[in-house]
Design a protein around this motif. Structure first.
Motif, short mmCIF file in Angstrom:
data_model
loop_
_atom_site.label_atom_id
_atom_site.label_comp_id
_atom_site.label_asym_id
_atom_site.label_seq_id
_atom_site.Cartn_x
_atom_site.Cartn_y
_atom_site.Cartn_z
N GLN A 6 0.85 -1.13 0.01
CA GLN A 6 -0.02 -0.05 0.01
C GLN A 6 0.89 1.19 0.03
O GLN A 6 1.80 1.38 0.64
CB GLN A 6 -0.95 0.20 1.24
N LYS A 8 1.35 4.51 1.27
CA LYS A 8 0.57 5.47 2.07
C LYS A 8 1.21 6.95 2.37
O LYS A 8 0.72 7.62 2.96
CB LYS A 8 0.82 4.90 3.47
N ILE A 14 -6.29 5.80 -2.33
CA ILE A 14 -5.85 4.50 -1.65
C ILE A 14 -5.40 3.97 -2.83
O ILE A 14 -5.93 3.50 -3.85
CB ILE A 14 -6.90 3.76 -0.87
N PHE A 16 -2.34 0.73 -4.18
CA PHE A 16 -1.47 -0.44 -3.91
C PHE A 16 -0.55 -0.49 -5.31
O PHE A 16 -0.91 -0.25 -6.43
CB PHE A 16 -2.48 -1.81 -3.80
N ALA A 55 -6.73 -7.26 -3.20
CA ALA A 55 -6.00 -6.56 -2.01
C ALA A 55 -6.66 -5.30 -1.53
O ALA A 55 -6.85 -4.82 -0.50
CB ALA A 55 -4.60 -6.02 -2.56
N ILE A 56 -7.18 -4.37 -2.68
CA ILE A 56 -7.64 -3.28 -2.22
C ILE A 56 -9.09 -3.33 -1.88
O ILE A 56 -9.48 -2.66 -0.80
CB ILE A 56 -7.70 -2.17 -3.67
N ASN A 58 -10.05 -5.91 -0.11
CA ASN A 58 -9.76 -6.54 1.40
C ASN A 58 -9.75 -5.46 2.32
O ASN A 58 -10.01 -5.40 3.58
CB ASN A 58 -8.81 -7.63 1.37
N LEU A 59 -8.88 -4.26 2.21
CA LEU A 59 -8.57 -3.21 2.79
C LEU A 59 -9.73 -2.39 3.19
O LEU A 59 -10.03 -1.99 3.98
CB LEU A 59 -7.59 -2.32 2.23
N LEU A 62 -11.81 -4.43 5.51
CA LEU A 62 -11.26 -4.35 6.77
C LEU A 62 -11.69 -2.95 7.73
O LEU A 62 -11.68 -2.90 8.88
CB LEU A 62 -9.74 -4.64 6.72
N HIS A 63 -12.08 -2.07 6.82
CA HIS A 63 -12.10 -0.66 7.27
C HIS A 63 -13.95 -0.48 7.35
O HIS A 63 -14.45 0.64 7.56
CB HIS A 63 -11.49 0.48 6.63
#
Length: 104
Positions: A6, A8, A14, A16, A55-56, A58-59, A62-63
Motif C-alpha cells: 500500500q 501510504k 488509496i 496499491f 488486495a484493495i 480486502n482493505l 477491513l475498514h
C-alpha cells in the motif's frame, strides 16, 4: 517474490503497487465517495489484476466499507471476465463477495 504494497504517501487516493524487487508490475487506486469505494485506476497486465483488486477490496472490507464500483473503462471487461461483477461494474457487498465461490 511479488509484493503488493500500500502506498501510504498518496493522501488523495488509496493505492496499491505490485512489485518484483525493483520492477513495478502494476498499480490500483481508488477513493471513497460517500459509502462506496470507487476504483478508477488499474495499470497492469491480466495476471496481476486479480490480486490487486482483491488486495484493495480486502482493505476496504477491513475498514467497514462494503460497496465498490469500478470506473475503469476498457479494464471493466477484464474484471467482468475475472468474475468481480456481472452486469453492472459494482459490488453491492464486498464481504459477501469474499465469502462466495472464487471460481465460476
Amino acid at each position: 517474490m511479488i509484493e503488493i504494497l500500500q502506498n501510504k504517501e498518496n493522501l488523495d487516493k488509496i493505492e496499491f503497487n505490485a512489485r518484483d524487487g525493483a520492477e513495478n508490475l502494476g498499480k490500483i487506486a481508488g477513493e471513497l465517495k460517500g459509502e462506496v469505494f470507487v476504483i478508477d485506476e488499474l495499470i497492469c497486465g491480466e495476471l496481476m489484476a486479480d490480486g490487486l483488486v482483491r488486495a484493495i477490496l480486502n482493505l476496504m472490507s477491513l475498514h467497514g466499507i462494503d460497496r465498490a464500483r469500478f470506473e475503469l473503462g476498457g479494464k471493466n471487461e477484464l474484471l467482468k471476465k475475472l468474475g468481480f461483477f456481472n452486469d453492472k461494474p459494482e459490488i453491492e457487498s464486498i464481504s459477501a463477495f469474499f465469502y462466495s465461490k472464487c471460481c465460476k
